[in-house]
Motif scaffolding. Structure first.
Motif, short mmCIF file in Angstrom:
data_model
loop_
_atom_site.label_atom_id
_atom_site.label_comp_id
_atom_site.label_asym_id
_atom_site.label_seq_id
_atom_site.Cartn_x
_atom_site.Cartn_y
_atom_site.Cartn_z
N VAL A 435 0.84 -1.20 0.00
CA VAL A 435 0.00 0.00 0.00
C VAL A 435 0.87 1.25 0.00
CG1 VAL A 435 -1.68 1.33 1.34
CG2 VAL A 435 -1.98 -1.13 1.06
N LEU A 436 1.97 1.22 0.76
CA LEU A 436 2.87 2.37 0.78
C LEU A 436 3.48 2.59 -0.59
CD1 LEU A 436 4.14 4.55 2.52
CD2 LEU A 436 5.95 2.96 3.13
N GLY A 437 3.64 1.52 -1.38
CA GLY A 437 4.18 1.66 -2.72
C GLY A 437 3.31 2.52 -3.62
N PHE A 438 2.00 2.58 -3.34
CA PHE A 438 1.14 3.46 -4.11
C PHE A 438 1.42 4.93 -3.79
CE2 PHE A 438 -1.34 -0.47 -4.31
CZ PHE A 438 -1.62 -0.51 -5.66
N GLY A 439 2.21 5.18 -2.75
CA GLY A 439 2.66 6.54 -2.46
C GLY A 439 4.04 6.77 -3.03
N CYS A 440 4.98 5.89 -2.67
CA CYS A 440 6.35 6.00 -3.17
C CYS A 440 6.97 4.61 -3.13
CB CYS A 440 7.15 6.99 -2.34
SG CYS A 440 8.89 7.09 -2.85
N ASP A 441 7.32 4.07 -4.28
CA ASP A 441 7.91 2.74 -4.34
C ASP A 441 9.28 2.70 -3.69
OD1 ASP A 441 6.05 0.98 -5.72
OD2 ASP A 441 6.28 2.30 -7.44
N THR A 442 9.96 3.84 -3.68
CA THR A 442 11.28 3.88 -3.05
C THR A 442 11.16 3.64 -1.55
OG1 THR A 442 12.02 5.46 -4.73
CG2 THR A 442 13.34 5.28 -2.73
N MET A 443 10.25 4.38 -0.89
CA MET A 443 10.02 4.17 0.54
C MET A 443 9.53 2.76 0.80
SD MET A 443 8.44 7.61 2.25
CE MET A 443 7.00 7.68 1.20
N ALA A 460 8.32 -9.22 -2.58
CA ALA A 460 7.70 -7.90 -2.42
C ALA A 460 8.44 -6.85 -3.24
CB ALA A 460 7.69 -7.51 -0.94
N THR A 461 9.77 -6.91 -3.27
CA THR A 461 10.55 -5.95 -4.07
C THR A 461 10.23 -6.09 -5.55
OG1 THR A 461 12.33 -5.99 -2.42
CG2 THR A 461 12.87 -5.17 -4.62
N LEU A 462 10.14 -7.33 -6.03
CA LEU A 462 9.81 -7.59 -7.43
C LEU A 462 8.44 -7.03 -7.78
CD1 LEU A 462 10.16 -8.99 -10.19
CD2 LEU A 462 9.31 -11.09 -9.13
N LEU A 463 7.44 -7.28 -6.94
CA LEU A 463 6.09 -6.82 -7.23
C LEU A 463 5.99 -5.30 -7.17
CD1 LEU A 463 4.02 -9.50 -5.27
CD2 LEU A 463 4.46 -9.37 -7.73
N LEU A 464 6.72 -4.67 -6.25
CA LEU A 464 6.72 -3.21 -6.17
C LEU A 464 7.33 -2.60 -7.43
CD1 LEU A 464 7.82 -2.70 -2.45
CD2 LEU A 464 5.66 -1.94 -3.44
N ALA A 465 8.42 -3.19 -7.90
CA ALA A 465 9.09 -2.65 -9.08
C ALA A 465 8.28 -2.87 -10.35
CB ALA A 465 10.47 -3.28 -9.23
N LEU A 466 7.49 -3.96 -10.39
CA LEU A 466 6.78 -4.31 -11.62
C LEU A 466 5.39 -3.69 -11.71
CD1 LEU A 466 6.41 -6.04 -14.20
CD2 LEU A 466 5.62 -7.89 -12.71
N ALA A 467 4.56 -3.88 -10.69
CA ALA A 467 3.12 -3.65 -10.88
C ALA A 467 2.50 -2.67 -9.90
CB ALA A 467 2.38 -4.99 -10.80
N ILE A 468 3.28 -1.95 -9.12
CA ILE A 468 2.71 -0.99 -8.18
C ILE A 468 3.10 0.42 -8.62
CG2 ILE A 468 2.59 -0.25 -5.78
CD1 ILE A 468 1.36 -2.97 -6.27
N PRO A 469 2.18 1.21 -9.14
CA PRO A 469 2.50 2.58 -9.54
C PRO A 469 2.56 3.49 -8.32
CG PRO A 469 0.19 2.13 -9.98
CD PRO A 469 0.78 0.84 -9.46
N CYS A 470 3.53 4.38 -8.28
CA CYS A 470 3.61 5.34 -7.18
C CYS A 470 2.47 6.35 -7.31
CB CYS A 470 4.96 6.04 -7.18
SG CYS A 470 5.23 7.13 -8.60
N SER A 471 2.29 7.18 -6.27
CA SER A 471 1.14 8.09 -6.24
C SER A 471 1.15 9.06 -7.42
CB SER A 471 1.13 8.86 -4.92
OG SER A 471 2.33 9.62 -4.78
N ALA A 472 2.33 9.58 -7.76
CA ALA A 472 2.39 10.53 -8.87
C ALA A 472 2.00 9.86 -10.18
CB ALA A 472 3.81 11.11 -8.96
N GLN A 473 2.56 8.68 -10.42
CA GLN A 473 2.23 7.96 -11.65
C GLN A 473 0.78 7.50 -11.64
OE1 GLN A 473 4.04 4.14 -12.02
NE2 GLN A 473 4.00 4.15 -14.26
N LEU A 474 0.32 7.00 -10.49
CA LEU A 474 -1.06 6.54 -10.39
C LEU A 474 -2.05 7.67 -10.64
CD1 LEU A 474 -3.10 4.32 -9.69
CD2 LEU A 474 -2.84 4.96 -7.29
N GLY A 475 -1.76 8.83 -10.04
CA GLY A 475 -2.66 9.96 -10.23
C GLY A 475 -2.76 10.39 -11.68
N VAL A 476 -1.60 10.42 -12.37
CA VAL A 476 -1.61 10.80 -13.79
C VAL A 476 -2.37 9.76 -14.61
CG1 VAL A 476 -0.16 11.25 -15.79
CG2 VAL A 476 0.53 12.10 -13.55
N ILE A 477 -2.17 8.47 -14.31
CA ILE A 477 -2.87 7.42 -15.05
C ILE A 477 -4.37 7.49 -14.80
CG2 ILE A 477 -3.20 4.91 -15.14
CD1 ILE A 477 -0.17 4.65 -14.81
N LEU A 478 -4.78 7.74 -13.56
CA LEU A 478 -6.21 7.90 -13.27
C LEU A 478 -6.79 9.09 -14.02
CD1 LEU A 478 -6.32 7.16 -9.43
CD2 LEU A 478 -7.06 5.67 -11.30
#
Length: 677
Positions: A435-443, A460-478
């Motif tokens: 869930v935090l990855g939807f804010g920032c994948d780095t954190m 978890a690292t693999l899934l965060l890098a592949l399929a979890i968009p960060c908040s900035a990217q997610l917001g733009v995609i939405l």
């Protein structure tokens, strides 16, 4: 009813409250100007809030040597002394299960400890007093802090702190860490530590005899009693066994190990089982005479909401409501729509960009002018993307996340998703970094340290890098898909399917044990506006400090690439691959931006969409590819630190291939089924 025979060793009352920022004057000599204060306790009991109250802004965060477990350290100034305070990871007992508990125990057994502060949740004191008894028996100066007393009072729970202190033989402080209640009294004990408590847990006769025999064979240890070390050895603690073998000569160590094996074999039940029963019995006795529980009130609103959030039948609709109103409406439509449009139009297009163009037009060199106000310039691209597009979206996401975090909803979400996550090699605890990855994948990649095994951290690292968009990217995609509801559903289903399939395959291919799930369940509460604002502000500042320099650096690199024509050569090389996705050549720069930051590339797609250069099908395919794209530079560097450079490069290369072929597959499906979005 038998209570452990201990004497009270409470310090005398201080002659009046201390003034702000000062300690009460001690009645006995000042302790030596060295030593550390260790905060220890279960997760989610308020240790970090108490740590912040004690140390203020004088805080450093660093890894424990040889591990990726972070520790917060700070200092208290007491009469020109610098007393270090260490906030340890959550710990349930002296027998460690996770790496965090193992590190907490190592610190507990280390030298030069001035005071041990055991922090417990006052509402759940009966469940946490067992660790208090174990810590007290270890023979260290100790204080028990009953935190969250405001919530205990609110439910009608009464705790006789004076009687509990007398029975335990150590100071007991009622506290509310977020308001500062109890902090002055704790500071007084930090300045003048009490003597070690004389408490001894009473085990059954066989176990007591075994502990005594083993303790006599052990050498003295400056930081932990022989009695506690003997019990740990009898319980089969591997860390203590290794420490014992290291600190004793071979002949004596072999004698101790033989005696342990003989005593364990002579017992009907395991020493761990017998010790647990004894601790539970004495904990029950303590709570019976020191606590008055409120009458059972069924169907309180917290209990009703707790059931709604935790049970699959109602929890899934609640989650969908949270996603729709919290993230889609607030982050996607208000943050990425209203706020981005207003800042981009009113601030940049009408004022900042014209002002910057007029200013740099006075420069004599065209190349230098393009660095600041060109199409890929620092102002037109870097600052506009970072401030006008990214910052409002990040701010709204972190506000929503802070509300969910402060309300206690996230542990319920972990409980709800535990069964699903176990199918992909994780457990419910992994919902926090995901869930935090939807804010920032780095954190979020850093937070994967809280997972128990290397296998879970890798998945978890693999899934965060592949399929979890960060908040900035997610917001733009939405924002991109807001006008195409079917495209949004296809994007969510496609990315979600990749997430689940990748996790399922990783869980089957990677060796390791099936993950177990345990998590402290904090109470549901109304979010405190002050907490939400502070968390949102601090995370925005952290994120903005990270993003702005990278965006400016990306603009400079793109400017250099354009100036040296390398940029055009790279675009020419990747344009055929972009055209295979049925996208215009103008989309190639957006994917090139994605090599620097995925949200940078998503913002480039947003620009193309506003110019009506992409239709619904193209936007949906582009959104899927960009979501499954390479990790950003910051996340890539953190992955190198956490998982190693070689593994990070392999993961990134695999992600690039998966992202592109998923885009091709989606484009082919849309054409085959003649779907027009």
């Amino acid at each position: 009813m038998t209570i452990p025979a201990v004497s009270a060793n409470l310090p005398p009352a201080q002659p009046g409250p201390p003034s702000a920022g000062q300690f009460p004057q001690p009645a006995r000599p000042e302790p030596p100007p060295h030593g550390r204060v260790i905060l220890i306790g279960n997760p989610n009991v308020g240790k970090s809030a108490l740590f912040n109250q004690l140390t203020g802004s004088y805080v450093t965060v660093s890894n424990y040597p040889g591990t990726t477990v972070e520790l917060a350290r700070g200092f208290i100034a007491a009469h020109k002394q610098q007393i270090e305070v260490v906030d340890t990871p959550g710990m349930y007992s002296l027998i460690p299960i996770s790496e965090e508990e193992r590190i907490a125990r190592r610190i507990l057994f280390s030298g030069d400890i001035r005071l041990l502060v055991h922090v417990v949740d006052a509402k759940n004191i009966g469940r946490m007093l067992g660790l208090t008894l174990q810590l007290a028996e270890a023979g260290r100066p100790m204080v028990l802090v009953l935190n969250m007393m405001d919530e205990a009072r609110a439910i009608g729970l009464h705790i006789d702190c004076q009687r509990l202190a007398a029975l335990l033989g150590l100071p007991v402080i009622p506290a509310v860490s977020i308001t500062g209640e109890g902090v002055r009294e704790l500071l007084a004990h930090i300045q003048r530590p009490p003597p070690p408590p004389p408490l001894r847990i009473r085990y059954n006769l066989k176990l007591e005899r075994a502990i005594t025999r083993i303790a006599r064979l052990l050498s003295e240890h400056p930081n932990i009693s022989r009695r506690v070390r003997a019990l740990l050895l009898l319980q089969g603690d591997t860390d203590e066994r290794a420490a014992m073998v290291k600190t004793h000569d071979d002949q004596r160590a072999a004698l101790i190990l033989r005696e342990i094996s003989r005593l364990r074999a002579a017992m009907e039940h395991s020493p761990h089982y017998q010790a647990t029963l004894a601790i539970k019995s004495q904990t029950d006795q303590l709570t019976a005479v020191t606590m008055q529980f409120p009458p059972l009130r069924r169907f309180r609103w917290q209990e009703r909401i707790n059931r709604l959030c935790s049970m699959p039948l109602t929890g899934v609709p609640v989650l969908l409501l949270v996603l729709y109103f919290g993230f889609y409406q607030l982050v996607g439509r208000f943050g990425a729509g209203v706020l981005v449009d207003w800042i981009e139009t009113a601030a940049f297009e009408e004022r900042i960009i014209p002002w910057a163009a007029a200013l740099v037009n006075q420069l004599p060199w065209p190349a230098l002018r393009s660095l600041f106000s060109g199409d890929y310039g620092i102002v037109n691209l870097g600052l506009r993307y970072a401030i006008a597009i990214i910052l409002p979206i990040v701010g709204m996401y972190f506000a929503v996340f802070a509300i969910l975090e402060d309300s206690g909803y996230l542990p319920r979400l972990a409980l709800l998703t535990d069964r699903l996550f176990k199918k992909i090699g994780l457990n419910g605890r992994a919902v926090i970094p995901i869930v935090l990855g939807f804010g920032c994948d780095t954190m979020a990649t850093i937070v994967t340290r809280t997972l128990e095994t290397r296998r879970e951290r890798l998945i978890a690292t693999l899934l965060l890098a592949l399929a979890i968009p960060c908040s900035a990217q997610l917001g733009v995609i939405l924002a991109l898909l807001a006008e195409h509801p079917r495209g949004l559903m296809i994007w969510a289903g496609w990315v979600g399917g990749v997430f689940l399939l990748t996790g399922y395959l990783a869980a089957r291919l990677l060796p390791g044990e099936r993950p177990s799930f345990y998590m402290e369940m904090p109470p549901l509460r109304m979010p405190r506006p002050g907490n939400v604002l502070i968390k949102t502000y601090s995370r925005m500042v952290w994120y903005f400090k990270e993003v702005l320099p990278l965006f400016i650096l990306a603009s400079i690199l793109l400017w250099l690439g354009e100036l040296t024509h390398i940029f055009q050569a790279v675009l020419a090389a990747i344009t055929p691959a972009i055209r295979l996705l049925d996208m215009p050549a103008e989309a190639a720069p957006a994917f090139l931006f994605g090599f620097f930051r995925r949200d940078y590339g998503a913002a480039g797609l947003y620009d193309l969409y506003e110019q009506r250069l992409l239709n619904g099908n193209q936007v949906t395919v582009a959104a899927v590819v960009m979501t499954l794209f390479l990790p950003c530079v910051a996340q890539f560097l953190v992955m190198c630190k956490e998982r190693g450079t070689r593994l990070t490069i392999l993961i990134s290369a695999g992600i690039l291939v998966v992202a592109y072929f998923c885009g091709l597959a989606l484009h082919a499906c849309l054409r085959f089924f003649e779907i027009t979005l």
